[in-house]
Each structure stands twice: as structure tokens, then as C-alpha cells.
Design a protein around this motif. Structure first.
Motif, PDB file in Angstrom:
ATOM      1  N   SER A  29     -67.128-125.754 -87.156  1.00 52.52           N
ATOM      2  CA  SER A  29     -67.102-124.408 -86.562  1.00 52.52           C
ATOM      3  C   SER A  29     -67.866-124.358 -85.246  1.00 52.52           C
ATOM      4  CB  SER A  29     -67.683-123.387 -87.551  1.00 52.52           C
ATOM      5  OG  SER A  29     -69.009-123.740 -87.912  1.00 52.52           O
ATOM      6  N   ASP A  30     -68.939-125.141 -85.121  1.00 56.83           N
ATOM      7  CA  ASP A  30     -69.724-125.152 -83.888  1.00 56.83           C
ATOM      8  C   ASP A  30     -68.966-125.843 -82.761  1.00 56.83           C
ATOM      9  OD1 ASP A  30     -72.196-123.881 -84.785  1.00 56.83           O
ATOM     10  OD2 ASP A  30     -72.464-125.654 -86.025  1.00 56.83           O
ATOM     11  N   THR A  31     -68.421-127.019 -83.032  1.00 55.51           N
ATOM     12  CA  THR A  31     -67.732-127.753 -81.967  1.00 55.51           C
ATOM     13  C   THR A  31     -66.388-127.113 -81.617  1.00 55.51           C
ATOM     14  OG1 THR A  31     -66.847-129.320 -83.598  1.00 55.51           O
ATOM     15  CG2 THR A  31     -68.869-129.950 -82.443  1.00 55.51           C
ATOM     16  N   MET A  32     -65.796-126.373 -82.551  1.00 59.46           N
ATOM     17  CA  MET A  32     -64.589-125.611 -82.218  1.00 59.46           C
ATOM     18  C   MET A  32     -64.882-124.614 -81.100  1.00 59.46           C
ATOM     19  SD  MET A  32     -61.412-124.788 -82.620  1.00 59.46           S
ATOM     20  CE  MET A  32     -60.624-125.043 -84.207  1.00 59.46           C
ATOM     21  N   ALA A  33     -66.033-123.930 -81.200  1.00 63.55           N
ATOM     22  CA  ALA A  33     -66.428-122.972 -80.153  1.00 63.55           C
ATOM     23  C   ALA A  33     -66.671-123.682 -78.831  1.00 63.55           C
ATOM     24  CB  ALA A  33     -67.679-122.220 -80.586  1.00 63.55           C
ATOM     25  N   ILE A  34     -67.235-124.889 -78.892  1.00 63.58           N
ATOM     26  CA  ILE A  34     -67.513-125.655 -77.670  1.00 63.58           C
ATOM     27  C   ILE A  34     -66.209-126.071 -77.000  1.00 63.58           C
ATOM     28  CG2 ILE A  34     -68.535-127.802 -76.789  1.00 63.58           C
ATOM     29  CD1 ILE A  34     -70.560-127.547 -79.180  1.00 63.58           C
ATOM     30  N   VAL A  35     -65.273-126.599 -77.798  1.00 60.63           N
ATOM     31  CA  VAL A  35     -63.990-127.049 -77.256  1.00 60.63           C
ATOM     32  C   VAL A  35     -63.227-125.878 -76.643  1.00 60.63           C
ATOM     33  CG1 VAL A  35     -61.729-128.015 -77.828  1.00 60.63           C
ATOM     34  CG2 VAL A  35     -63.795-129.015 -78.822  1.00 60.63           C
ATOM     35  N   SER A  36     -63.148-124.761 -77.364  1.00 59.56           N
ATOM     36  CA  SER A  36     -62.357-123.628 -76.891  1.00 59.56           C
ATOM     37  C   SER A  36     -62.967-122.957 -75.677  1.00 59.56           C
ATOM     38  CB  SER A  36     -62.173-122.604 -78.014  1.00 59.56           C
ATOM     39  OG  SER A  36     -63.413-122.099 -78.447  1.00 59.56           O
ATOM     40  N   SER A  37     -64.247-123.217 -75.416  1.00 58.26           N
ATOM     41  CA  SER A  37     -64.884-122.623 -74.242  1.00 58.26           C
ATOM     42  C   SER A  37     -64.459-123.311 -72.950  1.00 58.26           C
ATOM     43  CB  SER A  37     -66.415-122.662 -74.375  1.00 58.26           C
ATOM     44  OG  SER A  37     -66.903-123.984 -74.245  1.00 58.26           O
ATOM     45  N   VAL A  38     -63.946-124.547 -73.038  1.00 59.13           N
ATOM     46  CA  VAL A  38     -63.599-125.295 -71.816  1.00 59.13           C
ATOM     47  C   VAL A  38     -62.135-125.723 -71.762  1.00 59.13           C
ATOM     48  CG1 VAL A  38     -65.943-126.140 -71.458  1.00 59.13           C
ATOM     49  CG2 VAL A  38     -64.355-127.496 -72.841  1.00 59.13           C
ATOM     50  N   TYR A  39     -61.413-125.639 -72.884  1.00 61.39           N
ATOM     51  CA  TYR A  39     -60.020-126.076 -72.919  1.00 61.39           C
ATOM     52  C   TYR A  39     -59.147-124.981 -73.514  1.00 61.39           C
ATOM     53  CZ  TYR A  39     -59.890-131.042 -71.593  1.00 61.39           C
ATOM     54  OH  TYR A  39     -59.897-132.217 -70.889  1.00 61.39           O
ATOM     55  N   THR A  40     -57.983-124.740 -72.898  1.00 57.40           N
ATOM     56  CA  THR A  40     -56.993-123.855 -73.504  1.00 57.40           C
ATOM     57  C   THR A  40     -56.167-124.663 -74.502  1.00 57.40           C
ATOM     58  OG1 THR A  40     -55.305-124.337 -71.844  1.00 57.40           O
ATOM     59  CG2 THR A  40     -56.827-122.530 -71.363  1.00 57.40           C
ATOM     60  N   GLN A  41     -55.406-123.955 -75.317  1.00 57.54           N
ATOM     61  CA  GLN A  41     -54.556-124.628 -76.299  1.00 57.54           C
ATOM     62  C   GLN A  41     -53.513-125.506 -75.605  1.00 57.54           C
ATOM     63  OE1 GLN A  41     -52.754-121.941 -79.059  1.00 57.54           O
ATOM     64  NE2 GLN A  41     -52.135-123.547 -80.474  1.00 57.54           N
ATOM     65  N   SER A  42     -52.966-125.014 -74.489  1.00 59.70           N
ATOM     66  CA  SER A  42     -51.965-125.801 -73.768  1.00 59.70           C
ATOM     67  C   SER A  42     -52.574-127.058 -73.147  1.00 59.70           C
ATOM     68  CB  SER A  42     -51.305-124.951 -72.684  1.00 59.70           C
ATOM     69  OG  SER A  42     -52.262-124.459 -71.769  1.00 59.70           O
ATOM     70  N   GLU A  43     -53.828-126.963 -72.693  1.00 57.47           N
ATOM     71  CA  GLU A  43     -54.507-128.138 -72.133  1.00 57.47           C
ATOM     72  C   GLU A  43     -54.768-129.179 -73.212  1.00 57.47           C
ATOM     73  OE1 GLU A  43     -57.108-126.611 -68.312  1.00 57.47           O
ATOM     74  OE2 GLU A  43     -57.798-126.044 -70.308  1.00 57.47           O
ATOM     75  N   ILE A  44     -55.109-128.722 -74.411  1.00 57.43           N
ATOM     76  CA  ILE A  44     -55.303-129.639 -75.538  1.00 57.43           C
ATOM     77  C   ILE A  44     -53.993-130.356 -75.863  1.00 57.43           C
ATOM     78  CG2 ILE A  44     -55.673-129.699 -78.032  1.00 57.43           C
ATOM     79  CD1 ILE A  44     -58.279-129.577 -76.765  1.00 57.43           C
ATOM     80  N   LEU A  45     -52.904-129.602 -75.895  1.00 57.56           N
ATOM     81  CA  LEU A  45     -51.592-130.207 -76.175  1.00 57.56           C
ATOM     82  C   LEU A  45     -51.213-131.228 -75.110  1.00 57.56           C
ATOM     83  CD1 LEU A  45     -49.588-127.054 -77.334  1.00 57.56           C
ATOM     84  CD2 LEU A  45     -50.140-129.064 -78.728  1.00 57.56           C
ATOM     85  N   ALA A  46     -51.576-130.949 -73.859  1.00 55.78           N
ATOM     86  CA  ALA A  46     -51.261-131.874 -72.770  1.00 55.78           C
ATOM     87  C   ALA A  46     -51.991-133.206 -72.920  1.00 55.78           C
ATOM     88  CB  ALA A  46     -51.605-131.237 -71.423  1.00 55.78           C
ATOM     89  N   GLN A  47     -53.074-133.203 -73.718  1.00 54.53           N
ATOM     90  CA  GLN A  47     -53.822-134.434 -73.990  1.00 54.53           C
ATOM     91  C   GLN A  47     -53.269-135.156 -75.220  1.00 54.53           C
ATOM     92  OE1 GLN A  47     -56.429-135.627 -72.141  1.00 54.53           O
ATOM     93  NE2 GLN A  47     -56.320-133.949 -70.682  1.00 54.53           N
ATOM     94  N   GLU A  48     -52.059-134.780 -75.631  1.00 54.44           N
ATOM     95  CA  GLU A  48     -51.359-135.389 -76.772  1.00 54.44           C
ATOM     96  C   GLU A  48     -52.072-135.143 -78.098  1.00 54.44           C
ATOM     97  OE1 GLU A  48     -48.931-139.168 -75.262  1.00 54.44           O
ATOM     98  OE2 GLU A  48     -51.095-139.471 -75.006  1.00 54.44           O
ATOM     99  N   VAL A  49     -52.701-133.965 -78.212  1.00 54.23           N
ATOM    100  CA  VAL A  49     -53.324-133.577 -79.483  1.00 54.23           C
ATOM    101  C   VAL A  49     -52.293-132.801 -80.295  1.00 54.23           C
ATOM    102  CG1 VAL A  49     -55.145-132.240 -80.578  1.00 54.23           C
ATOM    103  CG2 VAL A  49     -55.644-133.568 -78.511  1.00 54.23           C
ATOM    104  N   PHE A  50     -51.850-133.400 -81.379  1.00 50.00           N
ATOM    105  CA  PHE A  50     -50.812-132.828 -82.233  1.00 50.00           C
ATOM    106  C   PHE A  50     -51.343-131.674 -83.072  1.00 50.00           C
ATOM    107  CE2 PHE A  50     -49.394-133.140 -86.726  1.00 50.00           C
ATOM    108  CZ  PHE A  50     -48.113-132.631 -86.589  1.00 50.00           C
ATOM    109  N   LEU A  51     -52.620-131.759 -83.460  1.00 48.13           N
ATOM    110  CA  LEU A  51     -53.187-130.801 -84.402  1.00 48.13           C
ATOM    111  C   LEU A  51     -54.694-130.715 -84.193  1.00 48.13           C
ATOM    112  CD1 LEU A  51     -52.875-129.058 -87.080  1.00 48.13           C
ATOM    113  CD2 LEU A  51     -53.336-131.196 -88.314  1.00 48.13           C
ATOM    114  N   VAL A  52     -55.233-129.499 -84.227  1.00 45.65           N
ATOM    115  CA  VAL A  52     -56.688-129.289 -84.264  1.00 45.65           C
ATOM    116  C   VAL A  52     -57.021-128.787 -85.657  1.00 45.65           C
ATOM    117  CG1 VAL A  52     -58.663-128.073 -83.290  1.00 45.65           C
ATOM    118  CG2 VAL A  52     -56.767-128.745 -81.796  1.00 45.65           C
ATOM    119  N   GLU A  53     -57.863-129.522 -86.357  1.00 41.51           N
ATOM    120  CA  GLU A  53     -58.125-129.228 -87.767  1.00 41.51           C
ATOM    121  C   GLU A  53     -59.625-129.176 -88.018  1.00 41.51           C
ATOM    122  OE1 GLU A  53     -55.720-130.761 -91.428  1.00 41.51           O
ATOM    123  OE2 GLU A  53     -57.296-132.229 -91.041  1.00 41.51           O
TER     124      GLU A  53
END
Length: 579
Positions: A29-53
Motif C-alpha cells: 500500500s505504501d509503494t503503490m502511493a509512491i508509484v502512482s505519484s510519479v507514473y500514470t497508468q498509461s506510462e506504466i503500461l508503456a513500460q510493458e507492465v501487464f498487471l499491478v498487483e
């Protein structure tokens, strides 16, 4: 150095470490907040991330998916005992073919040995420390989002174990900030705050004794960077004021958590069109340009945004040929994006307007600023009483006015304060809310403060205030300056008193107060405010042009007036003053 850029670069390296191909990002839950503060969902997908779990998805009863042995899992988590237990369980019955683990902070050797023993299938391909254990809100503002941050308002003896947990989390977070910036600073703390002293000493032991090799950045002069640890309760005025700049207004009037604004709980018409919206300088150019604008300038900027969109919209209606149709289809995604972008800001501004009108905040705020910035006991008592008797002013606004009056006139205005508290009770404010007046004075009153909150302690402070009043102000609603900026000015000039802000270390105090640092990381135990973040950002913009001391601001949380009063209420409950 932008904190957001540092964390983005960390994320980029983590995902690149897994190589080409689709991958899964496992977070807590902590690192989810960190990731979402600097990356959008589309940017994550562009990095070939199939799933955030979530790492604890199975424990939370979420349906388990089939084994994905062809996938790599990039784990970005905090190095906590709970997360290590979850990792060991995951390694015992692996869902993914490979795991690359990135911890957001320093990891104990004992934990690493446990992980190595748990990796019986040899699926762990790497374990790393990437120091991103904080949430970057703006380029020069971060929060640790500490669980139960209200313990920072407790005296050390009231809940010692809970306070220790909070302090440990603060030290871990600050260590991550220093390591990510490659800094080992000189440390100073506010002498009147036991919490600030304890954190300062713990940070010194960590950086100069326990992990001295890890923090040995030889290129840096020791005194170039200062970690200044101060206490929120040295300035209880700033979090109690109504705000009039975009970012701070949204947080004060609607609420904002790590860039996310939930409009669903609001009762206005606009709230039916939007749910949760994101206001991030990283993801929204308009917001980045206008987040520090005052209310009037913001209205003009959003009007300009709407006008520009209307021009684009009209051009799309002139479709007279196949070529025009093709051009429209090609530009349609961008058009839809702009439409949502404009709608978001118009919706937020509409909600702000509705709340300001309903709560008569312009009238209330003008008096708040007078209480914060000038001294006139008789006049202020009469004006405060008049607002308490105004049935259109809401109870929370009335309470904030009395709290500000109490902080300003604690010593010479106790008779008038008693009358105001009595009038608050007659207005229907319950007794447990009335207790906040005594509670704020008990933990943030004149006897507990170090700084010159109202500019009355020294002749130079009084003279400076008089000159400012003669010059006048550009905007009566934003004339207040947080105490923090006075403290930072004194530090930049080498005038921050060693007696009030000691330097940690046996030989450090001899030179600490005389040094003029190039950079300061100021950490507010008990939480920052967006008014302070704006003041720091404007200061840094001036420094970028004219030179001077750069400032990074961080805290245990970010306050608005509601959260500040809630934290005081938690203190009153724990100390038995209210139920």
C-alpha cells in the motif's frame, strides 16, 4: 534536484532491470502511493507492465489467478516484517517464473538470509535497495504518509510505544530521502520539541555511526546541506487558515490525498459528473502552471483554458470533406483528452466556488488574516464576536476563528477569550469541540513555542512587521507568511540561534549556527501544509534566478484545518480531557 525526477528514475531502472517482455509489478500500500505519484497508468503500461498487483492480494481475499510462470514479477515494497513474511509465502508457492525484488529502504542482513533460505525454487533473480521510501508531492515537497501521525502531537510519555513506531518510520523515510539525494547533512533540531530532538539524534546515529559507510558521499562538504527538524506545533496558525491558492484550496475545501481528489462525497451538481480526479504537476501541464495561483488568477486561467478548447471544438465541427473527416478521426483521442482535462478543472473550480459561497469564506478569511497578521485586541475581539453571532457562518469556521484568537491573545486576552468560548457554546458547538481551544494552547501555546510566531519577540521583528503594514499587501487573503519562512531566512543568513536550534554532534555546535548552507531539507514533525509548500516553491524559483539556499520540505503528513483539529482531538482523547 527534483524529488519526483529521482523517484521516476528509480522506477524506470527497476522495470528495465526485468528486461524486455511483459511483466507484473508487485507493490504494497505504501509503494503503490509512491508509484502512482510519479507514473500514470498509461506510462506504466508503456513500460510493458501487464498487471499491478498488491503483494497481500491473496491474504485480502482477492481471487487468485492461475499460475503465470512465463511472467516476471518486479517487487517494489517496503522492508517490513509483514512484507518479508508475504514474500516468503510467495516464494514457497510461486505464481510467477522469476522475481526481482526492490526494497524501498535499507534492509537488515537477517532478513536477506531469511529470503535466501525461502527461495527453495531459485526463482529470485535479484535483490536491490532503491531508496524511494517517500511520496514526492511536488519537486521540492514530500510526505512520508505516516500511519497514525497524530501521535506527533502527544507528549513523549503519553503513548511511548506508538510514538516510537512513528519516529522509527520518520527516521527510515528521512534516511531514504538522504540516500536518494546522496546527502549526509549536518543536523539541527528545534530544542523545544522532544520529538524533533529524538529524530535528529536518531538520524545522526544512523548516518554517522550505524551506516556510516552507506552515507559516505565524499564529494560533499559536510555543512553544505542541513537537515533541519522542526515541530508542527511551533506554528499552529498556518494549518488553521483558509487557503486561496489552487493546490491549497483544493486540499482545504475538498480534500486531496497524494494528488487524488474525491468529488463523489460532495453534494454539488458538478460532483455527479466526475468521480475521483488527479491533480498532479507531473501529469497535468495546466495544473503545474497554475497550482500556486490565487483564486482570482485561477478563475481567469480556467476561463482561458475553456476559451481555447471552444476554438478547437468549433474547428472540429467544420467537416466538409473526406480529408476533414480523416483529420478529425486522427485527432479525436487528443480532442477527448482535452475535453476531460477542461472538464476536470471546471468541475473542481465549480465546487470551490460553491463551498466558498455557502460557507461565507471570503468574509471569514479576511478576519483570519487580520488575526494572524496584526494585533488589536479590542477590535479583534469585537469582530470575532460579530462573526460568531452570524448564523450564516458555519460552526467549524467559528471554532477556527476562536482558535486563532486564542493563539494570538493567549497572554493578554484571556477574559475576551472566555467570552468567545462561552458564545461558541451558545452557538451549538459541542463541549468536546470547545475543548480544542484549551488543547491547542496546551500543546502549541506561547510557552511551548520556539519561533516568533506573531513577530513580537524582538525589536527587529516588530519593526519589520510595521514596515510591511505601512507598505500594504497585494492580496488581503494571502498576506500571511508561514513561520517556517522566517526560520529558513535566519538559517540562510547564519542567524539561526544555536540555543534554539542545536546542531547534533560533539564538535558540530561550534560551527553549526555560523554556517550558511547551500541546501536545507526541513522536516516538519506533525505535518506540513500546502501554504508552506507554495512558499518553499516560490523561494526556490527565486534562488534558481538569483542564487541562494535551496529548500526541500517534508513532513509526516500534509495538513488542512480539519486534519489539524482532528489530531488535536486525538491528543485530548488520549489525555482523558474528552471522551
Amino acid at each position: 534536484m527534483s524529488l519526483s525526477s529521482i523517484v521516476r528514475e528509480y522506477m524506470k531502472k527497476m522495470l528495465a532491470e526485468a528486461g524486455k517482455g511483459m511483466k507484473v509489478l508487485l507493490v504494497d500500500s505504501d509503494t503503490m502511493a509512491i508509484v502512482s505519484s510519479v507514473y500514470t497508468q498509461s506510462e506504466i503500461l508503456a513500460q510493458e507492465v501487464f498487471l499491478v498487483e498488491m503483494l497481500d492480494a491473496a491474504d485480502n481475499g482477492e481471487p487468485s489467478q492461475e499460475s503465470l510462470q512465463h511472467m516476471k514479477a518486479v517487487c517494489f515494497i517496503r522492508p517490513t516484517a509483514e512484507n518479508f513474511s508475504l514474500l516468503k509465502r510467495a516464494f514457497h508457492t510461486p505464481k510467477y517464473g522469476e522475481y526481482i525484488v526492490f526494497f524501498s529502504n535499507i534492509v537488515r542482513d537477517a532478513y536477506l538470509h531469511e529470503l535466501a533460505e525461502a527461495d527453495e525454487h531459485e526463482i529470485v533473480k535479484g535483490v536491490h535497495e532503491y531508496y524511494a521510501d517517500y511520496v514526492p508531492l511536488d519537486p521540492s515537497h514530500f510526505t512520508l504518509s505516516v500511519p497514525e501521525p497524530y501521535y506527533c502531537f502527544f507528549p513523549p510519555t503519553l503513548a511511548p510505544q506508538a510514538i516510537r513506531r512513528v519516529k522509527d518510520r520518520v527516521v527510515q523515510g528521512l534516511a531514504s530521502v538522504m540516500l536518494s539525494m546522496k546527502r549526509r547533512p549536518m543536523i539541527r533540531y528545534q530544542r523545544s520539541s522532544e520529538h524533533a530532538r529524538s529524530i535528529g539524534l536518531d538520524m545522526w546515529r544512523l548516518m554517522y555511526e550505524q551506516e556510516a559507510g552507506l552515507f559516505d558521499f565524499r564529494r560533499q562538504k559536510w555543512s553544505d546541506t542541513v537537515l533541519l527538524v522542526v515541530d508542527r506545533l511551533d506554528d499552529a496558525v498556518t494549518p488553521l487558515l483558509t487557503q486561496w491558492t489552487y493546490q491549497a484550496m483544493v486540499h482545504e475545501l475538498i480534500g486531496m490525498q497524494n494528488h487524488r481528489v474525491d468529488l463523489r462525497q460532495l453534494t454539488g451538481r458538478a460532483s455527479t459528473d466526475q468521480g475521483e480526479v488527479v491533480l498532479s504537476h507531473e501529469q497535468d501541464k495546466f495544473y503545474a502552471a497554475h497550482m500556486y495561483d490565487n483564486y482570482g488568477d485561477l478563475g481567469q486561467a480556467i476561463k482561458g483554458l475553456v476559451d481555447d478548447f471552444q476554438k478547437v471544438s468549433k474547428s472540429n465541427t467544420n467537416i466538409a470533406s473526406i480529408e476533414d473527416m480523416q483529420k478529425f478521426v486522427e485527432n479525436y483521442p487528443e480532442f477527448r483528452s482535452k475535453s476531460g482535462h477542461v472538464s476536470k478543472h471546471v468541475t473542481v473550480l465549480s465546487e470551490l466556488n460553491r463551498i466558498i459561497d455557502r460557507r461565507r469564506l471570503m468574509t471569514v478569511s479576511a478576519h483570519e488574516q487580520e488575526l494572524a497578521c496584526s494585533s488589536s485586541l479590542t477590535t479583534h475581539a469585537a469582530e470575532t464576536l460579530a462573526l460568531l453571532e452570524d448564523h450564516l457562518v458555519e460552526a467549524d469556521e467559528k471554532l477556527r476563528l476562536v482558535l486563532l484568537f486564542a493563539l494570538r491573545y493567549q497572554q493578554e486576552g484571556m477574559r475576551q477569550l472566555a467570552e468567545l468560548v462561552d458564545r461558541l457554546g451558545q452557538c451549538g458547538v459541542p463541549r468536546n469541540r470547545l475543548a480544542l481551544v484549551d488543547g491547542v494552547l496546551r500543546i502549541a501555546g506561547a510557552a511551548q513555542r520556539t519561533g516568533d510566531l506573531f513577530g513580537t519577540k524582538t525589536f527587529s521583528a516588530r519593526a519589520s512587521k510595521m514596515v510591511s503594514s505601512l507598505k500594504g499587501v497585494d492580496n488581503v487573503y494571502t498576506q500571511h507568511q508561514p513561520l517556517l519562512m522566517q526560520t529558513l531566512e535566519n538559517l540562510s543568513k547564519g542567524k539561526l540561534r544555536e540555543a534554539d536550534y542545536p546542531t547534533v554532534g560533539s564538535s558540530a555546535s561550534a560551527v553549526g549556527s555560523k554556517e550558511r548552507p547551500l541546501e536545507v531539507i526541513v522536516f516538519v514533525v506533525g505535518g506540513t501544509t500546502y501554504e508552506e509548500a507554495r512558499a518553499v516553491a516560490l523561494h526556490n524559483a527565486t534562488v534558481a534566478k538569483d542564487g541562494g539556499m535551496k529548500v526541500i520540505l517534508g513532513g509526516t503528513c500534509v495538513h488542512n484545518s480539519n486534519s489539524f483539529m482532528e489530531h488535536v482531538t486525538e491528543y485530548l482523547k488520549a489525555s482523558g480531557q474528552i471522551r
